[in-house]
Write a protein that holds these residues in place. Structure first.
Motif, PDB file in Angstrom:
ATOM      1  N   PHE A   1       0.804  -1.218   0.030  1.00  0.00           N
ATOM      2  CA  PHE A   1       0.034  -0.040  -0.058  1.00  0.00           C
ATOM      3  C   PHE A   1       0.779   1.299   0.012  1.00  0.00           C
ATOM      4  CE2 PHE A   1      -2.464  -3.222   2.227  1.00  0.00           C
ATOM      5  CZ  PHE A   1      -3.437  -3.464   1.535  1.00  0.00           C
ATOM      6  N   SER A   2       2.027   1.215  -0.200  1.00  0.00           N
ATOM      7  CA  SER A   2       3.042   2.253  -0.365  1.00  0.00           C
ATOM      8  C   SER A   2       3.414   2.751   1.196  1.00  0.00           C
ATOM      9  CB  SER A   2       2.795   3.452  -1.278  1.00  0.00           C
ATOM     10  OG  SER A   2       2.545   2.806  -2.787  1.00  0.00           O
ATOM     11  N   GLN A   3       3.017   2.126   2.059  1.00  0.00           N
ATOM     12  CA  GLN A   3       3.072   2.806   3.492  1.00  0.00           C
ATOM     13  C   GLN A   3       4.500   2.414   4.267  1.00  0.00           C
ATOM     14  OE1 GLN A   3      -0.304   1.174   5.416  1.00  0.00           O
ATOM     15  NE2 GLN A   3      -1.704   2.953   4.689  1.00  0.00           N
ATOM     16  N   TRP A   4       4.893   3.257   4.971  1.00  0.00           N
ATOM     17  CA  TRP A   4       6.228   3.160   5.744  1.00  0.00           C
ATOM     18  C   TRP A   4       5.893   2.844   6.904  1.00  0.00           C
ATOM     19  CZ3 TRP A   4       8.623   7.354   8.710  1.00  0.00           C
ATOM     20  CH2 TRP A   4      10.030   7.044   9.266  1.00  0.00           C
ATOM     21  N   ASP A   5       6.750   1.718   7.360  1.00  0.00           N
ATOM     22  CA  ASP A   5       6.747   1.138   8.947  1.00  0.00           C
ATOM     23  C   ASP A   5       8.126   1.505   9.422  1.00  0.00           C
ATOM     24  OD1 ASP A   5       6.709   0.010  11.377  1.00  0.00           O
ATOM     25  OD2 ASP A   5       5.789  -1.795  10.607  1.00  0.00           O
ATOM     26  N   PRO A   6       8.495   2.339  10.272  1.00  0.00           N
ATOM     27  CA  PRO A   6       9.696   2.603  10.789  1.00  0.00           C
ATOM     28  C   PRO A   6      10.271   1.373  11.659  1.00  0.00           C
ATOM     29  CG  PRO A   6       8.497   4.426  11.447  1.00  0.00           C
ATOM     30  CD  PRO A   6       7.374   3.500  10.925  1.00  0.00           C
ATOM     31  N   ARG A   7       9.318   0.548  12.180  1.00  0.00           N
ATOM     32  CA  ARG A   7       9.997  -0.872  12.645  1.00  0.00           C
ATOM     33  C   ARG A   7      10.609  -1.757  11.582  1.00  0.00           C
ATOM     34  NH1 ARG A   7       4.440  -1.927  15.668  1.00  0.00           N
ATOM     35  NH2 ARG A   7       3.808  -1.386  13.583  1.00  0.00           N
ATOM     36  N   ARG A   8      10.161  -1.744  10.339  1.00  0.00           N
ATOM     37  CA  ARG A   8      10.658  -2.500   9.441  1.00  0.00           C
ATOM     38  C   ARG A   8      12.127  -2.038   8.651  1.00  0.00           C
ATOM     39  NH1 ARG A   8       6.563  -4.235   5.117  1.00  0.00           N
ATOM     40  NH2 ARG A   8       8.004  -5.942   4.837  1.00  0.00           N
TER      41      ARG A   8
END
Length: 312
Positions: free
Chosen positions: A165-172
């Motif tokens: 979904f083109s989303q950013w997860d800082p934890r990844r």
């Protein structure tokens, strides 16, 4: 047996050392070439702003005498500065590049997006950007973001994984020890790539001066009709400014960054040359986004919230 690498003066015995600009250039070129080797369909975000201009210059250097093997992508808000769009089109024609344009206005006309009450379209860029990435199957997207610009960007890696979904997860985020970059991604995912991550605004300007890189005149001092809002000088336009009680003045200004006219402010300046701009930037107390971007002042986490949704 040891070998001494000679410096610029042959016979001195002094070891050769890269200047800080040479080191930054070398790192950025390495990143660009790494993407070319790891990904199938990379694209460069190119707005005609100084950071994207420097990024394109580095890409041209990385592959010369061959052409740049990437297309360009611009999300046009419909409220961009005309002189910047004209510069963008001139550069594309000059180098024979392919340009994809994702139009916010088309989404508004179709009823998919709705105008905001404040007139700014910067937050509306996310959907056109992410849908164009998905439709063109771009698997690596170069951005000109730098860590010194804003604290959310300071948290991001050079290779920044985005989900389907083109989303950013800082934890990844992945470790990047010894300049080793992991571009692995699942189908539907892509990676945002930031070759200028370790540059500062001053580095960018010093590099522009050293490389004699052409820029839109908007970055240098010029007289312009502006009005005051939220502590910034904004350019009058059809986007919704000025309002009643916001008188228009003609002032000597320049832009430190360019984006949507509704949220990008000018600064009072008489810096009309590269040397003058460099001297001005060297003494600035605020980052360019902190000083001139209204959309970053909506909340403490405004940029990070947008990045999580798919914005750059």
């Amino acid at each position: 047996m040891t070998t001494t690498v000679r410096g610029a003066q042959e016979g001195t015995g002094a070891p050769y050392a890269l200047s800080h600009l040479d080191a930054l250039e070398s790192e950025a070129v390495h990143i660009i070439r790494e993407v070319a080797g790891e990904f199938e369909r990379p694209v460069i975000l190119f707005s005609g702003g100084k950071d994207s201009i420097v990024m394109l210059h580095l890409a041209l250097k990385a592959f010369t005498p061959a052409p740049v093997p990437f297309a360009l992508l611009h999300v046009d808000t419909g409220h961009n500065f005309p002189e910047v769009l004209a510069f963008r089109d001139r550069v594309v024609a000059e180098h024979g590049l392919r340009l994809h344009v994702a139009s916010v206005q088309e989404y508004i006309d179709a009823g998919t997006l709705r105008e905001r009450p404040d007139g700014t379209r910067n937050p509306l860029q996310t959907l056109p950007l992410t849908e164009r990435i998905q439709s063109e199957r771009f698997d690596a997207v170069f951005g000109g973001g730098r860590r010194d610009e804003e604290k959310a960007r300071a948290k991001e890696r050079v290779f920044s994984l985005r989900d389907e979904f083109s989303q950013w997860d800082p934890r990844r985020q992945r470790p990047e020890l010894w300049q080793l970059y992991n571009g692995r991604h699942a189908p539907g995912e892509h990676v945002r790539v930031f070759p200028l991550s370790n540059w500062t605004e001053l580095d960018v300007w010093q590099y522009i001066a050293r490389e004699h890189i052409d820029l839109p005149g908007i970055y240098f001092a010029h007289e312009r009709e502006v009005f005051r809002r939220g502590g910034m000088w904004l350019t009058a336009g059809e986007w919704g400014g000025p309002k009643e009680g916001e008188p228009v003045e003609r002032r000597l200004v320049r832009y430190r960054t360019v984006g949507d006219m509704s949220c990008t402010g000018a600064v009072d300046s008489d810096a009309a040359t590269l040397d003058a701009v460099i001297a001005e930037v060297a003494t600035a107390r605020l980052t360019e986004r902190g000083a001139t971007r209204a959309d970053d002042k909506l909340s403490e986490a405004a940029m990070e919230d947008r990045k999580r949704e798919g914005y750059f």
